[in-house]
Scaffold this motif. Structure first.
Motif, PDB file in Angstrom:
ATOM      1  N   ASN A 176     -38.100 -17.277  15.306  1.00 11.66           N
ATOM      2  CA  ASN A 176     -39.348 -18.015  15.088  1.00 11.66           C
ATOM      3  C   ASN A 176     -39.109 -19.277  14.275  1.00 11.66           C
ATOM      4  N   ARG A 177     -38.347 -19.163  13.216  1.00  8.43           N
ATOM      5  CA  ARG A 177     -38.131 -20.279  12.295  1.00  8.43           C
ATOM      6  C   ARG A 177     -36.854 -21.064  12.587  1.00  8.43           C
ATOM      7  N   GLY A 178     -35.958 -20.495  13.371  1.00  6.42           N
ATOM      8  CA  GLY A 178     -34.690 -21.159  13.638  1.00  6.42           C
ATOM      9  C   GLY A 178     -33.678 -20.999  12.511  1.00  6.42           C
ATOM     10  N   ASP A 179     -33.873 -19.993  11.663  1.00  7.23           N
ATOM     11  CA  ASP A 179     -32.972 -19.746  10.536  1.00  7.23           C
ATOM     12  C   ASP A 179     -31.888 -18.747  10.911  1.00  7.23           C
ATOM     13  N   ILE A 180     -30.688 -18.995  10.386  1.00  7.19           N
ATOM     14  CA  ILE A 180     -29.575 -18.068  10.551  1.00  7.19           C
ATOM     15  C   ILE A 180     -29.035 -17.776   9.160  1.00  7.19           C
ATOM     16  N   VAL A 181     -28.871 -16.490   8.836  1.00  7.79           N
ATOM     17  CA  VAL A 181     -28.427 -16.098   7.505  1.00  7.79           C
ATOM     18  C   VAL A 181     -27.201 -15.195   7.626  1.00  7.79           C
ATOM     19  N   ASP A 182     -26.153 -15.538   6.894  1.00 12.40           N
ATOM     20  CA  ASP A 182     -24.967 -14.700   6.776  1.00 12.40           C
ATOM     21  C   ASP A 182     -25.345 -13.542   5.857  1.00 12.40           C
ATOM     22  N   LEU A 183     -25.294 -12.329   6.361  1.00 14.66           N
ATOM     23  CA  LEU A 183     -25.755 -11.189   5.573  1.00 14.66           C
ATOM     24  C   LEU A 183     -24.746 -10.732   4.515  1.00 14.66           C
ATOM     25  N   THR A 184     -23.652 -11.455   4.343  1.00 15.75           N
ATOM     26  CA  THR A 184     -22.768 -11.180   3.207  1.00 15.75           C
ATOM     27  C   THR A 184     -23.103 -12.103   2.039  1.00 15.75           C
ATOM     28  N   ASP A 185     -24.007 -13.054   2.255  1.00 15.67           N
ATOM     29  CA  ASP A 185     -24.359 -14.073   1.264  1.00 15.67           C
ATOM     30  C   ASP A 185     -25.681 -13.717   0.577  1.00 15.67           C
ATOM     31  N   GLU A 186     -25.588 -13.111  -0.609  1.00 15.98           N
ATOM     32  CA  GLU A 186     -26.789 -12.669  -1.320  1.00 15.98           C
ATOM     33  C   GLU A 186     -27.728 -13.826  -1.643  1.00 15.98           C
ATOM     34  N   ILE A 187     -27.185 -14.959  -2.034  1.00 13.16           N
ATOM     35  CA  ILE A 187     -28.016 -16.125  -2.353  1.00 13.16           C
ATOM     36  C   ILE A 187     -28.740 -16.606  -1.099  1.00 13.16           C
ATOM     37  N   GLY A 188     -28.046 -16.637   0.031  1.00 11.05           N
ATOM     38  CA  GLY A 188     -28.670 -17.031   1.296  1.00 11.05           C
ATOM     39  C   GLY A 188     -29.775 -16.080   1.710  1.00 11.05           C
ATOM     40  N   ILE A 189     -29.567 -14.784   1.508  1.00 11.40           N
ATOM     41  CA  ILE A 189     -30.594 -13.788   1.822  1.00 11.40           C
ATOM     42  C   ILE A 189     -31.831 -14.012   0.957  1.00 11.40           C
ATOM     43  N   LYS A 190     -31.608 -14.177  -0.363  1.00 13.68           N
ATOM     44  CA  LYS A 190     -32.739 -14.391  -1.272  1.00 13.68           C
ATOM     45  C   LYS A 190     -33.493 -15.659  -0.915  1.00 13.68           C
ATOM     46  N   LYS A 191     -32.769 -16.716  -0.612  1.00 15.15           N
ATOM     47  CA  LYS A 191     -33.407 -18.002  -0.252  1.00 15.15           C
ATOM     48  C   LYS A 191     -34.275 -17.818   0.997  1.00 15.15           C
ATOM     49  N   TYR A 192     -33.760 -17.121   2.005  1.00 19.18           N
ATOM     50  CA  TYR A 192     -34.530 -16.878   3.212  1.00 19.18           C
ATOM     51  C   TYR A 192     -35.794 -16.081   2.889  1.00 19.18           C
ATOM     52  N   LEU A 193     -35.653 -15.009   2.117  1.00 20.36           N
ATOM     53  CA  LEU A 193     -36.793 -14.138   1.824  1.00 20.36           C
ATOM     54  C   LEU A 193     -37.854 -14.840   0.973  1.00 20.36           C
ATOM     55  N   GLU A 194     -37.464 -15.822   0.182  1.00 20.50           N
ATOM     56  CA  GLU A 194     -38.416 -16.533  -0.669  1.00 20.50           C
ATOM     57  C   GLU A 194     -39.253 -17.549   0.104  1.00 20.50           C
ATOM     58  N   ASN A 195     -38.826 -17.936   1.270  1.00 25.10           N
ATOM     59  CA  ASN A 195     -39.539 -18.964   2.040  1.00 25.10           C
ATOM     60  C   ASN A 195     -40.429 -18.362   3.106  1.00 25.10           C
TER      61      ASN A 195
END
Length: 184
Positions: free
Chosen positions: A165-184
């Motif tokens: 839906n958003r066009g986002d891709i997140v590396d699930l080994t990257d905790e900071i990337g996961i948090k950033k995705y979940l915050e938006n």
């Protein structure tokens, strides 16, 4: 039965429940890392298609998301391996799942999560076929068990998350990337 009687009876869902909604199926998908290059190209294509077919009120056409080179079920992940991994990370199974307002007894699709937000696992004969997320209460996500659960999945099974839906891709080994995705 009066015309407005349909508004009187509402199904109440408690915190230990969630819904299964077909529009959310695989729209926030957990995929093998082998799909990263495909996901980059496909999210770009889908976003461009959406921009070309948006008329200000809605979309004038739809496009199908094309599958990548490796399906999740090709990893042959045992359901127990996945559920043990996310349970060790603090995720709890949601026992009450509703579809079209009615409770369902689903053994094919199992849901973990909290606050109406779910990690959905589709399985067949004890083997994981697909994993996806659906969020119905995003405001309660950033400090949730989803961060640890998604990171555990990424670390153990080498997977990415693609939000089509958003066009986002997140590396699930990257905790900071996961948090950033979940915050938006």
């Amino acid at each position: 039965m009066g015309l407005f009687s349909i508004f009187k009876k509402k199904v109440k869902h408690d915190q230990a429940s969630t819904i299964l909604w077909e529009d959310d199926y695989l729209m926030i998908e957990i995929l093998p890392i082998d799909n990263l290059e495909h996901a980059l190209k496909e999210t770009k294509r889908v976003n461009e298609f959406g921009q070309e077919h948006f008329d200000g009120n809605g979309f004038t056409n739809i496009t199908e998301i094309q599958g990548g080179p490796k399906a999740t079920q090709e990893l042959s992940i045992k359901l127990t391996d996945l559920t043990d991994t996310i349970e060790e990370a603090g995720m709890k199974r949601i026992q009450k799942v509703f579809y079209e307002g009615k409770p369902i007894d689903s053994t094919e699709t199992i849901v973990y999560g909290e606050n109406k937000n779910g990690l959905y696992i589709e399985q067949e004969n004890g083997t994981v076929r697909a994993v996806w997320l659906a969020f119905y209460n995003r405001s309660r996500l950033p400090n949730s068990v989803f961060v640890n659960g998604l990171k555990a999945i990424g670390n153990k099974f080498e997977m990415i998350m693609v939000d089509w839906n958003r066009g986002d891709i997140v590396d699930l080994t990257d905790e900071i990337g996961i948090k950033k995705y979940l915050e938006n």
